[in-house]
Design a protein around this motif. Structure first.
Motif, short mmCIF file in Angstrom:
data_model
loop_
_atom_site.label_atom_id
_atom_site.label_comp_id
_atom_site.label_asym_id
_atom_site.label_seq_id
_atom_site.Cartn_x
_atom_site.Cartn_y
_atom_site.Cartn_z
N TYR A 40 0.84 -1.21 0.00
CA TYR A 40 0.00 0.00 0.00
C TYR A 40 0.87 1.26 0.00
O TYR A 40 0.59 2.23 -0.70
CB TYR A 40 -0.92 0.00 1.21
N ALA A 41 1.95 1.23 0.80
CA ALA A 41 2.84 2.39 0.86
C ALA A 41 3.50 2.64 -0.49
O ALA A 41 3.67 3.79 -0.91
CB ALA A 41 3.90 2.18 1.95
N ARG A 42 3.86 1.56 -1.17
CA ARG A 42 4.49 1.70 -2.49
C ARG A 42 3.52 2.35 -3.48
O ARG A 42 3.90 3.20 -4.27
CB ARG A 42 4.93 0.33 -2.99
N ALA A 43 2.26 1.96 -3.39
CA ALA A 43 1.26 2.56 -4.29
C ALA A 43 1.09 4.05 -4.00
O ALA A 43 1.03 4.87 -4.92
CB ALA A 43 -0.08 1.84 -4.13
N ARG B 192 3.28 6.03 -2.70
CA ARG B 192 4.48 6.74 -3.18
C ARG B 192 4.40 6.98 -4.68
O ARG B 192 4.79 8.04 -5.17
CB ARG B 192 5.74 5.93 -2.85
N ASP B 193 3.89 5.99 -5.40
CA ASP B 193 3.74 6.17 -6.85
C ASP B 193 2.75 7.29 -7.18
O ASP B 193 2.88 7.97 -8.21
CB ASP B 193 3.26 4.87 -7.50
N TRP B 194 1.76 7.48 -6.32
CA TRP B 194 0.73 8.51 -6.56
C TRP B 194 1.08 9.85 -5.93
O TRP B 194 0.32 10.81 -6.09
CB TRP B 194 -0.61 8.06 -5.96
N GLU B 195 2.22 9.93 -5.24
CA GLU B 195 2.49 11.11 -4.40
C GLU B 195 2.39 12.42 -5.18
O GLU B 195 1.74 13.37 -4.73
CB GLU B 195 3.88 11.00 -3.76
N ASP B 196 3.05 12.51 -6.33
CA ASP B 196 3.03 13.76 -7.08
C ASP B 196 1.61 14.15 -7.47
O ASP B 196 1.22 15.31 -7.38
CB ASP B 196 3.91 13.64 -8.34
N PHE C 9 4.41 12.47 4.45
CA PHE C 9 3.23 12.68 3.61
C PHE C 9 2.60 11.35 3.22
O PHE C 9 1.38 11.18 3.31
CB PHE C 9 3.63 13.48 2.36
N VAL C 10 3.44 10.40 2.81
CA VAL C 10 2.92 9.09 2.41
C VAL C 10 2.27 8.39 3.60
O VAL C 10 1.20 7.79 3.47
CB VAL C 10 4.06 8.22 1.82
N GLU C 11 2.90 8.48 4.76
CA GLU C 11 2.33 7.85 5.95
C GLU C 11 0.96 8.45 6.28
O GLU C 11 0.02 7.72 6.62
CB GLU C 11 3.28 8.04 7.14
N MET C 12 0.83 9.77 6.19
CA MET C 12 -0.44 10.43 6.49
C MET C 12 -1.54 9.98 5.52
O MET C 12 -2.64 9.61 5.95
CB MET C 12 -0.27 11.95 6.39
N LEU D 182 -6.82 -2.26 -4.64
CA LEU D 182 -5.71 -3.15 -4.29
C LEU D 182 -6.16 -4.21 -3.30
O LEU D 182 -5.77 -5.37 -3.40
CB LEU D 182 -4.55 -2.34 -3.71
N ALA D 183 -6.99 -3.78 -2.33
CA ALA D 183 -7.43 -4.71 -1.29
C ALA D 183 -8.52 -5.65 -1.79
O ALA D 183 -8.57 -6.83 -1.41
CB ALA D 183 -7.94 -3.92 -0.09
N PHE D 184 -9.41 -5.13 -2.66
CA PHE D 184 -10.54 -5.92 -3.14
C PHE D 184 -10.60 -5.80 -4.67
O PHE D 184 -11.40 -5.02 -5.21
CB PHE D 184 -11.85 -5.41 -2.53
N PRO D 185 -9.76 -6.52 -5.38
CA PRO D 185 -9.69 -6.39 -6.85
C PRO D 185 -11.02 -6.62 -7.55
O PRO D 185 -11.29 -6.01 -8.58
CB PRO D 185 -8.66 -7.46 -7.25
N ASN D 186 -11.86 -7.48 -7.00
CA ASN D 186 -13.17 -7.76 -7.60
C ASN D 186 -14.31 -7.04 -6.89
O ASN D 186 -15.48 -7.32 -7.15
CB ASN D 186 -13.43 -9.27 -7.59
N GLY D 187 -13.94 -6.14 -6.00
CA GLY D 187 -14.96 -5.44 -5.23
C GLY D 187 -15.21 -6.11 -3.90
O GLY D 187 -14.89 -7.29 -3.71
N LEU D 188 -15.78 -5.38 -2.96
CA LEU D 188 -16.14 -5.96 -1.67
C LEU D 188 -17.22 -7.01 -1.88
O LEU D 188 -18.22 -6.76 -2.57
CB LEU D 188 -16.63 -4.85 -0.73
N ASN D 189 -17.04 -8.17 -1.30
CA ASN D 189 -17.94 -9.31 -1.54
C ASN D 189 -18.05 -9.63 -3.03
O ASN D 189 -19.09 -10.10 -3.51
CB ASN D 189 -19.34 -9.01 -0.97
#
Length: 457
Positions: free
Chosen positions: A97-100, A102-106, A123-126, A188-195
């Motif tokens: 998640y942190a890597r993602a 960081r990729d979106w930071e800008d 910033f990423v942690e927040m 990322l957490a639910f690639p097909n959606g929740l449930n």
């Protein structure tokens, strides 16, 4: 000789300085101008009611980070963020998640109108902490409600005051992170959606809807009952050309509750009538009839044949907070052609100046007042309009104002209304009127008979 030798270094230094300055300007431009959507409320608006723009329980994003009054509740965010990581640990680690992020930071930084003076790690942690908190909160509430659990401990369903404050904080303009971050982490957490079916758009709708939909529509109205997620997508998120409206953040999503995907045109105020010169009470005294349209959106108003039809207006503790933040967002983010909520707020301001105006609307079933005192409602609406830039007018409202003024300024309507009020408003007045007419008729007949008999003599 020494001067000649120094010149190239001087020129090079200037070139370097200019290049550095240009790079700085380009960086600043990319951070501050490209696609900003999260703003600090302008001071001229904020001073009207500081509390309406300030979180009371949780800070989201950088603007209220470090607020001393919010530190005691930081554990709430930690708790929910940890639950999210535990819930999804089989799919992703915290590093994923942190890597993602960081990729979106800008891109995230560019969504804030002002530069954020935070280092990358902080910033990423927040952003990660706040994003995980919101997603887990929404997932937890949704699963508890859909499973009809009675033993849950989630804030929004079991501890109403706390849950209310959290939902209030999540829609404040200054208390936002970009929607694409929430959606990205969720995917990322639910690639097909929740449930395996629920998208983050739907999840956000289902969490915002119970708190804010009843503030806009009557819970018993057909409009409120049919305002499902599919209806919301079809009528509020799908543009006329078939494209999907881009939601910027949760405050923007709440604005979409108000604004249909094909709203009325807004034109410059100088080209159209921008206000009504008479209030609700004045229109009522002039004989205009008020009727409620329970199954219409906020922009669907009609005035014809002496009848003014309006959708229901609900006033409660959330009304001012919602309208202030949505109007501030429109004022900061959109041009006048998209001042839809601003126009709605000015409609209320045109109709309501005193508690008597509120009383008339409440009596006619057009307004539900949960604040108690009618004068408080009038004061709130007047203050809402102060210091707000009003550059454009909804054409539906502009045409409506013309009709209302024409009705009010027509002497016939005032004479008719006075007659009805004085002689026809109650059964006893009608009986008295008929009695007077009968007495006058009998007197006239007696006089005529007397005159006739006089001539016969």
């Amino acid at each position: 000789m020494g001067t000649e030798g120094a010149a190239p270094w001087s020129v090079l230094r200037k070139d370097d300085e200019q290049r550095s300055l240009l790079n700085s300007l380009e960086a600043t431009s990319s951070e501050r101008i490209i696609d900003p959507c999260i703003y600090r409320v302008p001071p001229i608006l904020r001073k009207m009611n500081e509390e309406a723009y300030t979180p009371s329980l949780v800070s989201i994003g950088p603007f209220h980070r470090g607020n001393e009054t919010l530190k005691p509740t930081q554990h709430l965010k930690f708790s929910y963020a940890n639950k999210f990581l535990m819930r999804t640990r089989q799919q992703n680690s915290v590093d994923d998640y942190a890597r993602a992020v960081r990729d979106w930071e800008d891109e995230i930084r560019r969504r804030y109108y002002e530069s954020i003076p935070m280092g990358r790690d902080e910033f990423v942690e927040m952003i990660l902490m706040d994003g995980c908190f919101i997603i887990e909160l929404f997932v937890s509430v949704f699963l508890e409600i859909t499973s009809k659990s009675n033993g849950g401990t989630y804030l929004l369903t079991k501890r109403w005051p706390v849950g209310f404050d959290i939902m209030r904080d999540l829609i404040l303009l200054e208390n936002q992170i970009p929607f694409f971050v929430l959606e990205g982490l969720f995917n990322l957490a639910f690639p097909n959606g929740l449930n395996d079916k629920i998208s983050f758009h739907e999840l956000a709708f289902e969490n915002l809807s119970p708190s804010f939909k009843p503030t806009i529509y009557s819970p018993n109205s057909k409009m409120c009952k049919k305002f499902s997620y599919s209806y919301f997508v079809d009528h509020h998120l799908t543009l006329p050309n078939g494209d999907r409206l881009q939601v910027e953040h949760l405050c923007d999503m709440l604005r979409a509750f108000y604004v249909p995907s094909n709203p009325p045109t807004i034109v410059r105020g100088s080209n159209h009538k921008v206000k009504c010169s008479c209030t609700a009470n004045q229109l009522h005294e002039a004989g205009l009839k008020f009727e409620v349209h329970q199954d219409r959106g906020i922009f669907e108003l009609e005035c014809s044949e002496g009848v003014f039809k309006m959708p229901l207006i609900r006033i409660n503790v959330m009304t001012e907070i919602m309208l202030r933040n949505l109007v501030a967002f429109e004022q900061c983010h959109h041009n006048f052609e998209k001042y839809y909520v601003t126009n709605h707020m000015f409609l209320l301001y045109n109709l309501i100046k005193t508690g008597k105006d509120v009383e008339i609307l409440v009596e006619k079933g057009i307004m539900e007042n949960f604040l108690g005192d009618n004068n408080d409602v009038a004061t709130m609406i007047i203050k809402l309009s102060q210091q707000v830039v009003f550059a454009g007018i909804n054409t539906n409202y502009g045409n409506l104002y013309v009709k209302l003024d024409e009705f009010y300024n027509n002497p016939y309507h005032k004479y008719k209304a006075n007659f009805v009020r004085e002689y026809w408003s109650t059964p006893w007045k009608r009986v008295s009127l008929f009695g007077g007419i009968l007495l006058l008729s009998l007197t006239l007949i007696q006089t005529i008979c007397s005159i006739i008999s006089l001539f016969k003599k």
